[in-house]
Design a protein around this motif. Structure first.
Motif, short mmCIF file in Angstrom:
data_model
loop_
_atom_site.label_atom_id
_atom_site.label_comp_id
_atom_site.label_asym_id
_atom_site.label_seq_id
_atom_site.Cartn_x
_atom_site.Cartn_y
_atom_site.Cartn_z
N MET A 1 -13.51 -12.03 1.81
CA MET A 1 -13.07 -12.62 2.85
C MET A 1 -12.40 -10.93 2.70
SD MET A 1 -12.59 -13.57 6.33
CE MET A 1 -13.39 -15.53 6.06
N LEU A 2 -12.05 -10.52 3.83
CA LEU A 2 -12.10 -8.83 4.01
C LEU A 2 -10.17 -8.89 4.38
CD1 LEU A 2 -14.57 -7.15 6.00
CD2 LEU A 2 -13.97 -7.37 3.42
N ASP A 3 -9.35 -8.25 4.38
CA ASP A 3 -8.05 -8.67 4.74
C ASP A 3 -7.92 -7.37 5.98
OD1 ASP A 3 -4.87 -7.41 4.88
OD2 ASP A 3 -5.08 -9.41 2.88
N VAL A 4 -8.05 -8.51 6.98
CA VAL A 4 -7.16 -7.60 7.89
C VAL A 4 -5.90 -6.44 7.53
CG1 VAL A 4 -5.56 -7.95 9.76
CG2 VAL A 4 -7.43 -9.39 8.95
N ARG A 5 -4.97 -6.65 7.12
CA ARG A 5 -3.84 -5.36 6.30
C ARG A 5 -4.74 -3.96 6.13
NH1 ARG A 5 -0.32 -8.64 3.23
NH2 ARG A 5 -1.78 -9.70 2.59
N ARG A 6 -5.45 -4.43 5.30
CA ARG A 6 -6.07 -3.22 4.63
C ARG A 6 -7.42 -2.73 5.51
NH1 ARG A 6 -7.11 -7.36 -0.68
NH2 ARG A 6 -5.21 -6.88 -1.50
N LEU A 7 -7.87 -3.78 6.64
CA LEU A 7 -8.52 -3.32 7.38
C LEU A 7 -7.84 -2.16 8.45
CD1 LEU A 7 -11.04 -6.04 8.78
CD2 LEU A 7 -11.49 -3.76 7.70
N ARG A 8 -7.10 -2.63 8.47
CA ARG A 8 -5.72 -1.43 9.51
C ARG A 8 -5.25 -0.21 9.05
NH1 ARG A 8 -2.22 -3.73 13.12
NH2 ARG A 8 -2.64 -5.75 12.90
N LEU A 9 -5.27 -0.45 7.26
CA LEU A 9 -5.16 0.52 6.96
C LEU A 9 -6.23 1.50 6.66
CD1 LEU A 9 -3.58 -0.82 3.71
CD2 LEU A 9 -2.31 1.08 5.46
N LEU A 10 -7.79 1.08 6.96
CA LEU A 10 -9.34 1.85 6.84
C LEU A 10 -8.87 2.64 7.98
CD1 LEU A 10 -11.22 3.26 5.88
CD2 LEU A 10 -12.65 1.03 6.49
N ARG A 11 -8.70 1.59 8.92
CA ARG A 11 -8.58 1.85 10.77
C ARG A 11 -8.10 3.31 10.45
NH1 ARG A 11 -6.52 0.09 15.92
NH2 ARG A 11 -4.81 -0.52 14.58
N GLU A 12 -6.79 3.56 10.65
CA GLU A 12 -5.92 4.61 10.71
C GLU A 12 -6.17 5.59 9.87
OE1 GLU A 12 -2.75 5.97 12.08
OE2 GLU A 12 -3.95 3.64 12.74
N LEU A 13 -6.87 5.61 8.42
CA LEU A 13 -7.22 6.17 7.25
C LEU A 13 -8.35 7.10 8.63
CD1 LEU A 13 -7.29 8.19 4.80
CD2 LEU A 13 -9.28 6.51 4.47
N LEU B 1 -10.00 -3.17 -1.01
CA LEU B 1 -10.45 -3.12 0.21
C LEU B 1 -12.70 -3.28 -0.26
CD1 LEU B 1 -10.96 -4.03 3.15
CD2 LEU B 1 -10.39 -1.52 3.66
N GLU B 2 -12.37 -1.43 -0.54
CA GLU B 2 -13.36 -1.19 -1.35
C GLU B 2 -13.92 -2.97 -2.32
OE1 GLU B 2 -14.76 3.30 -1.46
OE2 GLU B 2 -12.77 2.63 -2.63
N ARG B 3 -13.04 -3.12 -3.08
CA ARG B 3 -14.24 -4.45 -3.67
C ARG B 3 -14.06 -5.41 -3.09
NH1 ARG B 3 -9.38 -2.55 -7.37
NH2 ARG B 3 -8.44 -4.01 -6.66
N GLU B 4 -13.20 -5.56 -1.99
CA GLU B 4 -13.67 -6.70 -1.70
C GLU B 4 -15.19 -6.69 -0.61
OE1 GLU B 4 -9.39 -8.36 -0.01
OE2 GLU B 4 -10.33 -6.90 0.92
N ALA B 5 -15.41 -5.76 -0.28
CA ALA B 5 -16.42 -5.14 0.58
C ALA B 5 -17.78 -4.74 -0.35
CB ALA B 5 -16.18 -3.93 1.35
N GLY B 6 -17.42 -4.71 -1.01
CA GLY B 6 -18.58 -4.40 -2.28
C GLY B 6 -19.41 -3.26 -1.94
N VAL B 7 -19.16 -2.33 -1.28
CA VAL B 7 -19.99 -1.04 -1.34
C VAL B 7 -18.67 0.01 -1.08
CG1 VAL B 7 -22.28 -1.82 -0.41
CG2 VAL B 7 -19.29 -1.16 1.38
N ALA B 8 -19.19 1.20 -1.35
CA ALA B 8 -18.41 2.54 -1.20
C ALA B 8 -17.62 2.56 0.38
CB ALA B 8 -18.83 3.40 -2.05
N LEU B 9 -16.46 2.73 0.94
CA LEU B 9 -16.17 3.02 2.04
C LEU B 9 -15.31 4.25 1.33
CD1 LEU B 9 -14.76 -0.21 2.21
CD2 LEU B 9 -16.73 0.00 2.80
N LEU B 10 -14.95 5.38 0.98
CA LEU B 10 -14.81 6.79 0.92
C LEU B 10 -14.70 7.43 -0.38
CD1 LEU B 10 -10.18 4.42 0.65
CD2 LEU B 10 -11.92 5.91 2.74
N GLU B 11 -15.07 8.67 0.52
CA GLU B 11 -15.17 9.43 -0.39
C GLU B 11 -13.68 10.81 -0.02
OE1 GLU B 11 -19.64 10.25 -0.14
OE2 GLU B 11 -18.68 11.28 1.81
N ARG B 12 -14.00 11.52 -1.47
CA ARG B 12 -12.67 12.81 -1.20
C ARG B 12 -13.29 13.87 -0.83
NH1 ARG B 12 -8.58 11.83 -2.06
NH2 ARG B 12 -7.23 9.47 -3.91
N THR B 13 -13.42 14.39 -0.58
CA THR B 13 -13.73 16.19 0.04
C THR B 13 -12.30 17.55 -0.12
OG1 THR B 13 -13.58 15.45 2.46
CG2 THR B 13 -15.46 15.70 1.39
#
Length: 307
Positions: free
Chosen positions: A1-13, A40-52
């Motif tokens: 289950m995806l955590d809503v608080r972490r989803l909010r952080l991803l949206r803000e990012l 959140l990435e562990r919950e999703a099971g896929v990479a969500l971010l990459e650094r540039t």
């Protein structure tokens, strides 16, 4: 289950672009934000971010998840609104953001009307430039805000927010005695093009009002020669009255101009809207504040735009 608080952080990012900016906005430490996004990435099971470099970019999966996060957060706002509607009477605080002209001309009557109709509802007002409203609404620092846009500075779409039209007003060229700084109109025409050699009084850089003046002058074929940066329109008009330059002023900011100030209406408009988080339109406090705003504007029924 995806955590809503972490989803909010991803949206803000997705809006802010750096971990540090998200941490500052959401009152976390950068390391805490990084840890929550890693979870959140562990919950999703896929990479969500990459650094540039110093910034963090979203992967295609991250972008897709942000879209779902917007929908989830909208539904939560709708749920909160429906639950609030079941309560008897309005009470508590409503955090309001407003730009200076609205704070002076619209808000006092609106707050008085709100106090009469809902005495237990406590508004808390922050004066803020519209350019800063969106992140503060998203983060929950504000519940509702007044924003504006100009013909030459359209609003930037924000998927997290909704707006309702409130007021449309004309813009004026404010000019005074042709004293020291080239205030006299060129070619006998009291227009933007006729003031290419004048000194200009504009708002602070980074504000929508500053961008409006610069872009309007550029559209007229010149770059304004800026002498003063002043954000309060009453002060702007006082400076115009003593020959310190010319300025563009909206109708709400042009009330009771000092003696000697000439106001020439231009084919430009400023539009004021009420902004809130998407899904919050039906929240009783937001709806009550919006109704109080509409009741406080003389001739609002005639001035309200159709869209």
């Amino acid at each position: 289950m995806l955590d809503v608080r972490r989803l909010r952080l991803l949206r803000e990012l997705s809006y802010r672009g750096t971990i540090a900016a998200v941490a500052e906005a959401m009152t976390f430490t950068p390391s805490a934000v990084s840890q929550q996004l890693a979870a959140l990435e562990r919950e999703a099971g896929v990479a969500l971010l990459e650094r540039t470099g110093r910034r963090v970019a979203l992967t295609p999966a991250g972008v897709a998840l942000v879209g779902h996060a917007e929908a989830v957060l909208e539904r939560l706002e709708q749920a909160s609104a429906e639950l609030a509607a079941t309560r008897t009477g309005l009470a508590g605080t409503i955090r309001v953001g407003a730009f200076p002209t609205a704070t002076r001309t619209i808000l006092p009557a609106a707050l008085a009307a709100l106090g009469r109709d809902h005495p237990e509802l406590e508004p808390m007002v922050d004066e803020i430039d519209p350019a800063e409203v969106a992140p503060r609404l998203r983060s929950g620092e504000l519940d509702v805000a007044l924003v504006h846009e100009y013909d030459f500075v359209p609003a930037v779409p924000d998927l997290a927010l909704d707006t309702e039209p409130l007021l449309e007003e004309p813009m004026y060229l404010a000019s005074g005695p042709p004293a020291r700084y080239g205030d006299a109109p060129g070619d006998g025409e009291d227009s933007l093009a006729g003031r290419r050699d004048a000194s200009w009084i504009v708002s602070s850089p980074g504000t929508l009002c500053h961008a409006m003046t610069v872009r309007a002058c550029q559209a007229a074929g010149f770059a304004p020669r800026i002498r003063h940066h002043i954000d309060d329109f009453a002060t702007v008009l006082a400076m115009v009255a003593v020959g310190q330059g010319v300025a563009l002023v909206p109708e709400l900011g042009a009330a009771d101009p000092p003696a000697g100030v000439r106001l020439t209406e231009l084919p430009m408009r400023r539009r004021t809207r009420v902004a809130f988080r998407r899904g919050a339109a039906a929240h009783p406090a937001v709806a009550a504040f919006t109704a109080a705003l509409r009741s406080s504007i003389p001739g609002a029924r005639d001035k309200r735009p159709a869209g």
